[in-house]
Design a protein around this motif. Structure first.
Motif, short mmCIF file in Angstrom:
data_model
loop_
_atom_site.label_atom_id
_atom_site.label_comp_id
_atom_site.label_asym_id
_atom_site.label_seq_id
_atom_site.Cartn_x
_atom_site.Cartn_y
_atom_site.Cartn_z
N GLN A 1 0.58 -0.93 -0.24
CA GLN A 1 -0.42 0.10 0.58
C GLN A 1 0.73 1.58 -0.05
N VAL B 1 2.51 1.69 -3.59
CA VAL B 1 1.89 2.42 -4.48
C VAL B 1 1.57 3.70 -4.04
N ILE C 1 -8.30 7.27 -7.69
CA ILE C 1 -7.67 7.11 -6.58
C ILE C 1 -6.60 7.56 -5.94
N HIS D 1 -6.27 6.94 -1.73
CA HIS D 1 -5.20 6.36 -1.06
C HIS D 1 -4.25 7.61 -0.27
N ASP E 1 -5.10 -4.19 -1.31
CA ASP E 1 -5.75 -4.16 -2.85
C ASP E 1 -6.24 -2.75 -2.80
N ASP E 2 -5.55 -2.51 -3.91
CA ASP E 2 -6.61 -0.86 -4.48
C ASP E 2 -8.08 -0.75 -4.81
#
Length: 397
Positions: A89, A92, A177, A181, A193-194
């Motif tokens: 995480q 990303v 996104i 995040h 996951d995303d």
């Protein structure tokens, strides 16, 4: 109508330890898969897609050297790698922060260990983003799923008709996104996951049909499955090459054999370090792929190779194999000498050869024998080496 810009984050910051086997020390994303590293295959899958604008690898801080050594062609769409965080995480998020100044419209987030993302899969995910905030490929669950609280006692049976196995690439509208995040990083929770982050943030996420070939390489046996997938689309043939070399002794205090320095009452005479074993092995590899011999690539008349380590020649041959899409299956070297005694040094030679070529030492055999006191070898005037190489190459018409 202006086309949308698409950036791709390839998440490669994991240690990849679960896929280790047979003495492999490289993380799975840097392991060779039918002649190319897993990570190189994953990156190429996106660079080859015309809709992709930028590709950003996110790597581990310990893997900078490994990444620099990848067999990647220069491409203006491939960004310099950024270092990841302690978790997927976090990695990303580092990628999203790096992409923010480029202001892409859409972003795909891809696991480095999934090297088989097809053009159709990428298009399906991007297509779903016309209507949804996020999209991911998924496969229906075909096995009956049991729930257990302790890993032993069954407490429930899930309705598999409502379940699907998620894959990557997962696609999103970039600004949404990125914002999700950033918010997720402020809460004490690790998302799997995303897409889960997007769901948590209230974004609409769609599923598109996944691909059974789009496997994630996680365990050692997954490499065998991946090679079978490649074999279905890239037919291969096995080629055999042989090599032979001989060098006389000269005054000195050690010989180089198989990349290992062995103390002795003499040295081997020749251009470079006169490593007769590596010279024969280099010729065997070059012969298998139809690339001439060692003298073609490193002429004895060229003074820059005087005293050079023969591992340079061997590494060059290995790179030619990779560039041609080949894979070294196994190597076999026989050293014929009365002196020095070689058998105890064979494991070290296998290790050097394996490291030089980026293959497991268990794919290398080094054997030693004498000439029973016969001929120039028996008179201790020199050493002979013979080698063979078995290499899988894309089938030529």
């Amino acid at each position: 109508m202006k086309s949308k810009s698409v950036a791709v984050i390839v998440v490669a910051a994991g240690k990849g330890e679960r896929a280790g086997r047979g003495g492999h020390t490289d993380p799975k994303q840097y392991r060779s898969l039918a002649g190319r590293t897993v990570l190189a295959r994953t990156i190429d899958a996106f660079l080859s897609h015309p809709a992709v604008t930028l590709v950003l690898p996110v790597i581990h801080g310990d893997h900078v050297g490994r990444y620099a050594a990848l067999d990647l062609a220069k491409n203006v769409r491939l960004m310099a790698p950024v270092l990841g965080g302690a978790t997927r995480q976090a990695s990303v998020l580092e990628g999203l922060k790096t992409l923010a100044p480029h202001r892409p419209d859409l972003v795909l987030i891809q696991d480095a260990a999934r090297p088989f993302a097809s053009a159709q899969l990428i298009e399906d995910v991007l297509g779903a983003l016309d209507e949804y905030d996020g999209a991911l490929p998924a496969l229906p669950v075909t096995d009956t799923i049991k729930r257990s609280l302790n890993g032993r006692d069954v407490v429930a049976t899930e309705d598999r008709r409502q379940l699907a196995a998620a894959q990557t690439p997962q696609g999103f509208r970039f600004e949404q996104i990125f914002s999700a995040h950033m918010r997720a990083s402020a809460v004490r929770r690790e998302f799997t996951d995303d897409a889960e982050i997007a769901e948590w943030a209230g974004l609409r996420v769609a599923m598109v049909s996944g691909d059974t070939n789009n496997i994630k390489i996680t365990h050692p046996e997954d490499f065998a499955v991946a090679e079978r997938i490649i074999g279905g689309s890239e037919a291969v043939e096995t080629r055999i090459g042989t090599g032979y070399d001989v060098h006389p002794f000269a005054p000195g205090d050690a010989v180089w054999l198989g990349g290992v320095r062995i103390p002795h009452s003499a040295k081997l005479k020749g251009h470079s370090d006169a490593d007769v074993a590596l010279h024969a092995l280099t010729d065997a590899i070059l012969g298998a792929i139809g690339e001439g011999d060692i003298g073609t690539h490193f002429p004895p008349s060229d003074l820059q190779w005087e005293g050079a380590a023969s591992t340079i020649f061997l590494k060059h041959a290995g790179k030619l194999v990779s560039a041609a899409g080949g894979r070294i299956v196994n190597l076999d070297v026989t050293i014929v000498a009365e002196t020095p005694r070689i058998a105890s040094h064979a494991p070290a030679m296998c290790a050097v050869i394996g490291e030089t070529l980026g293959i497991s030492p268990n794919r290398v055999a080094v054997k030693a024998t004498t000439n029973e006191k016969l001929g120039f070898i028996g008179r201790e005037e020199g050493i002979v080496a013979m080698a063979s190489a078995s290499i899988e190459m894309p089938r030529a018409d």
